[in-house]
Design a protein around this motif. Structure first.
Motif, PDB file in Angstrom:
ATOM      1  N   ILE A  40       0.818  -1.211   0.000  1.00  7.91           N
ATOM      2  CA  ILE A  40       0.000   0.000   0.000  1.00  7.91           C
ATOM      3  C   ILE A  40       0.854   1.264   0.000  1.00  7.91           C
ATOM      4  O   ILE A  40       0.474   2.277  -0.587  1.00  7.91           O
ATOM      5  CB  ILE A  40      -1.000  -0.026   1.177  1.00  7.91           C
ATOM      6  N   LEU A  41       2.014   1.219   0.618  1.00  5.61           N
ATOM      7  CA  LEU A  41       2.848   2.416   0.712  1.00  5.61           C
ATOM      8  C   LEU A  41       3.291   2.910  -0.656  1.00  5.61           C
ATOM      9  O   LEU A  41       3.303   4.122  -0.910  1.00  5.61           O
ATOM     10  CB  LEU A  41       4.060   2.152   1.601  1.00  5.61           C
ATOM     11  N   SER A  42       3.640   2.000  -1.544  1.00  8.48           N
ATOM     12  CA  SER A  42       4.053   2.393  -2.894  1.00  8.48           C
ATOM     13  C   SER A  42       2.915   3.080  -3.623  1.00  8.48           C
ATOM     14  O   SER A  42       3.125   4.056  -4.345  1.00  8.48           O
ATOM     15  CB  SER A  42       4.534   1.178  -3.682  1.00  8.48           C
ATOM     16  N   ARG A  43       1.714   2.571  -3.448  1.00  7.46           N
ATOM     17  CA  ARG A  43       0.555   3.181  -4.092  1.00  7.46           C
ATOM     18  C   ARG A  43       0.286   4.576  -3.516  1.00  7.46           C
ATOM     19  O   ARG A  43       0.008   5.515  -4.236  1.00  7.46           O
ATOM     20  CB  ARG A  43      -0.673   2.288  -3.951  1.00  7.46           C
ATOM     21  N   TRP A  44       0.392   4.705  -2.214  1.00 10.87           N
ATOM     22  CA  TRP A  44       0.111   5.986  -1.577  1.00 10.87           C
ATOM     23  C   TRP A  44       1.121   7.061  -1.944  1.00 10.87           C
ATOM     24  O   TRP A  44       0.776   8.228  -2.028  1.00 10.87           O
ATOM     25  CB  TRP A  44       0.071   5.821  -0.067  1.00 10.87           C
ATOM     26  N   MET A  45       2.381   6.674  -2.140  1.00 16.42           N
ATOM     27  CA  MET A  45       3.403   7.703  -2.381  1.00 16.42           C
ATOM     28  C   MET A  45       3.201   8.421  -3.708  1.00 16.42           C
ATOM     29  O   MET A  45       3.769   9.480  -3.930  1.00 16.42           O
ATOM     30  CB  MET A  45       4.813   7.136  -2.254  1.00 16.42           C
ATOM     31  N   ALA A  46       2.351   7.885  -4.566  1.00 15.50           N
ATOM     32  CA  ALA A  46       2.039   8.567  -5.815  1.00 15.50           C
ATOM     33  C   ALA A  46       1.112   9.756  -5.580  1.00 15.50           C
ATOM     34  O   ALA A  46       1.037  10.670  -6.399  1.00 15.50           O
ATOM     35  CB  ALA A  46       1.399   7.592  -6.794  1.00 15.50           C
ATOM     36  N   GLN A  47       0.403   9.756  -4.450  1.00 18.74           N
ATOM     37  CA  GLN A  47      -0.574  10.819  -4.191  1.00 18.74           C
ATOM     38  C   GLN A  47      -0.299  11.621  -2.924  1.00 18.74           C
ATOM     39  O   GLN A  47      -0.876  12.684  -2.732  1.00 18.74           O
ATOM     40  CB  GLN A  47      -1.974  10.216  -4.121  1.00 18.74           C
ATOM     41  N   LYS A  48       0.576  11.118  -2.031  1.00 19.78           N
ATOM     42  CA  LYS A  48       0.836  11.775  -0.756  1.00 19.78           C
ATOM     43  C   LYS A  48       2.324  11.663  -0.418  1.00 19.78           C
ATOM     44  O   LYS A  48       3.014  10.795  -0.940  1.00 19.78           O
ATOM     45  CB  LYS A  48       0.031  11.111   0.359  1.00 19.78           C
ATOM     46  N   GLU A  49       2.759  12.528   0.478  1.00 23.04           N
ATOM     47  CA  GLU A  49       4.112  12.373   1.004  1.00 23.04           C
ATOM     48  C   GLU A  49       4.023  11.366   2.142  1.00 23.04           C
ATOM     49  O   GLU A  49       3.307  11.575   3.118  1.00 23.04           O
ATOM     50  CB  GLU A  49       4.647  13.708   1.508  1.00 23.04           C
ATOM     51  N   ILE A  50       4.737  10.271   2.005  1.00 20.64           N
ATOM     52  CA  ILE A  50       4.708   9.198   2.997  1.00 20.64           C
ATOM     53  C   ILE A  50       5.993   9.257   3.814  1.00 20.64           C
ATOM     54  O   ILE A  50       7.096   9.328   3.276  1.00 20.64           O
ATOM     55  CB  ILE A  50       4.578   7.811   2.327  1.00 20.64           C
ATOM     56  N   LEU A  51       5.803   9.223   5.117  1.00 18.07           N
ATOM     57  CA  LEU A  51       6.920   9.202   6.051  1.00 18.07           C
ATOM     58  C   LEU A  51       6.912   7.873   6.783  1.00 18.07           C
ATOM     59  O   LEU A  51       5.842   7.309   7.053  1.00 18.07           O
ATOM     60  CB  LEU A  51       6.787  10.335   7.072  1.00 18.07           C
ATOM     61  N   LEU A  52       8.088   7.372   7.098  1.00 20.04           N
ATOM     62  CA  LEU A  52       8.223   6.158   7.894  1.00 20.04           C
ATOM     63  C   LEU A  52       9.201   6.437   9.036  1.00 20.04           C
ATOM     64  O   LEU A  52      10.119   7.250   8.879  1.00 20.04           O
ATOM     65  CB  LEU A  52       8.764   4.994   7.050  1.00 20.04           C
ATOM     66  N   PRO A  53       9.021   5.754  10.155  1.00 20.81           N
ATOM     67  CA  PRO A  53       9.954   5.944  11.260  1.00 20.81           C
ATOM     68  C   PRO A  53      11.222   5.115  11.083  1.00 20.81           C
ATOM     69  O   PRO A  53      11.203   4.043  10.474  1.00 20.81           O
ATOM     70  CB  PRO A  53       9.156   5.466  12.470  1.00 20.81           C
ATOM     71  N   ALA A  54      12.295   5.630  11.629  1.00 23.07           N
ATOM     72  CA  ALA A  54      13.562   4.902  11.705  1.00 23.07           C
ATOM     73  C   ALA A  54      14.047   5.008  13.150  1.00 23.07           C
ATOM     74  O   ALA A  54      14.000   6.089  13.745  1.00 23.07           O
ATOM     75  CB  ALA A  54      14.594   5.510  10.752  1.00 23.07           C
ATOM     76  N   VAL A  55      14.461   3.902  13.718  1.00 25.19           N
ATOM     77  CA  VAL A  55      14.937   3.896  15.098  1.00 25.19           C
ATOM     78  C   VAL A  55      16.349   4.466  15.142  1.00 25.19           C
ATOM     79  O   VAL A  55      17.254   3.987  14.448  1.00 25.19           O
ATOM     80  CB  VAL A  55      14.915   2.468  15.699  1.00 25.19           C
ATOM     81  N   VAL A  56      16.498   5.519  15.962  1.00 19.92           N
ATOM     82  CA  VAL A  56      17.806   6.139  16.178  1.00 19.92           C
ATOM     83  C   VAL A  56      17.967   6.260  17.688  1.00 19.92           C
ATOM     84  O   VAL A  56      17.342   7.108  18.322  1.00 19.92           O
ATOM     85  CB  VAL A  56      17.904   7.519  15.496  1.00 19.92           C
ATOM     86  N   GLY A  57      18.765   5.370  18.264  1.00 19.30           N
ATOM     87  CA  GLY A  57      18.923   5.339  19.717  1.00 19.30           C
ATOM     88  C   GLY A  57      17.603   4.972  20.384  1.00 19.30           C
ATOM     89  O   GLY A  57      17.009   3.942  20.067  1.00 19.30           O
ATOM     90  N   ASP A  58      17.122   5.853  21.257  1.00 22.69           N
ATOM     91  CA  ASP A  58      15.866   5.611  21.964  1.00 22.69           C
ATOM     92  C   ASP A  58      14.679   6.307  21.324  1.00 22.69           C
ATOM     93  O   ASP A  58      13.598   6.353  21.919  1.00 22.69           O
ATOM     94  CB  ASP A  58      15.985   6.086  23.420  1.00 22.69           C
ATOM     95  N   ASP A  59      14.868   6.876  20.149  1.00 17.86           N
ATOM     96  CA  ASP A  59      13.810   7.646  19.519  1.00 17.86           C
ATOM     97  C   ASP A  59      13.526   7.177  18.101  1.00 17.86           C
ATOM     98  O   ASP A  59      14.313   6.437  17.505  1.00 17.86           O
ATOM     99  CB  ASP A  59      14.183   9.133  19.486  1.00 17.86           C
ATOM    100  N   LEU A  60      12.389   7.649  17.572  1.00 19.24           N
ATOM    101  CA  LEU A  60      12.043   7.436  16.181  1.00 19.24           C
ATOM    102  C   LEU A  60      12.326   8.719  15.419  1.00 19.24           C
ATOM    103  O   LEU A  60      11.904   9.800  15.823  1.00 19.24           O
ATOM    104  CB  LEU A  60      10.558   7.076  16.037  1.00 19.24           C
ATOM    105  N   GLU A  61      13.053   8.583  14.341  1.00 17.12           N
ATOM    106  CA  GLU A  61      13.333   9.688  13.444  1.00 17.12           C
ATOM    107  C   GLU A  61      12.425   9.485  12.234  1.00 17.12           C
ATOM    108  O   GLU A  61      12.253   8.353  11.768  1.00 17.12           O
ATOM    109  CB  GLU A  61      14.806   9.606  13.041  1.00 17.12           C
TER     110      GLU A  61
END
Length: 177
Positions: A60-81
């Motif tokens: 679904i993410l690939s389909r959505w990125m054609a119409q919206k800006e999609i963000l995903l989290p990445a773990v950096v230490g104790d936080d999500l970037e």
């Protein structure tokens, strides 16, 4: 029950579902997201790259990125970037063996319109029980203007879950198809 006991029960419930059942429910749940007014008007959506026991977000993410800006989290230490999702080729295995985007970091938290939040359990008051590391507990307060959507399989919904003062209830829970 303690949070630890509930996590164990939820993992067992999900494990008892067949792959076919999980895939069918995933498609139906994401179709419901796409029909929501909050999704339709959102320009920026923070989603997640699903683990095997979560509603499958990969296609679904690939389909959505054609119409919206999609963000995903990445773990950096104790936080999500937050990082922009630019397609599957832009992913690398990160913390906890989860694929994460390696591209541009996104820090304009006030411009995130919708957050689709996975969890092990959700309740009628909107509270979420995650995996116990507190990543979303630390991230969600920074996304003050975003609509939060708790997202799970029907077997993960409970009438009431234990919660702490730092837990932030979701605006909406989507678990039924």
């Amino acid at each position: 029950m303690t949070k630890k006991e509930i996590r164990k029960i939820m993992k067992a419930r999900i494990a008892s579902m067949s792959q076919t059942e999980r895939e069918g429910l995933s498609c139906a749940l994401f179709a419901k997201v796409e029909a929501m007014p909050e999704f339709k008007k959102a320009r920026r959506v923070l989603a997640y790259w699903s683990l095997p026991d979560e509603p499958n977000s990969h296609e679904i993410l690939s389909r959505w990125m054609a119409q919206k800006e999609i963000l995903l989290p990445a773990v950096v230490g104790d936080d999500l970037e937050l990082r922009r999702y630019a397609g599957d080729d832009d992913l690398a295995v990160g913390a906890f063996n989860i694929k994460e985007p390696v591209g541009e970091i996104f820090t304009d938290f006030d411009k995130v319109d919708l957050v689709i939040v996975p969890g092990l359990a959700f309740d009628a008051a909107g509270y979420r029980l995650g995996r116990g590391k507190g990543y979303y507990d630390r991230l969600l307060p920074r996304l003050k203007s975003a609509v939060t959507l708790g997202f799970c399989f029907p077997c993960q919904f409970e009438e009431c879950l234990p919660h702490d003062e730092w837990d932030i209830p979701m605006d909406t829970i989507l678990c039924q198809v």
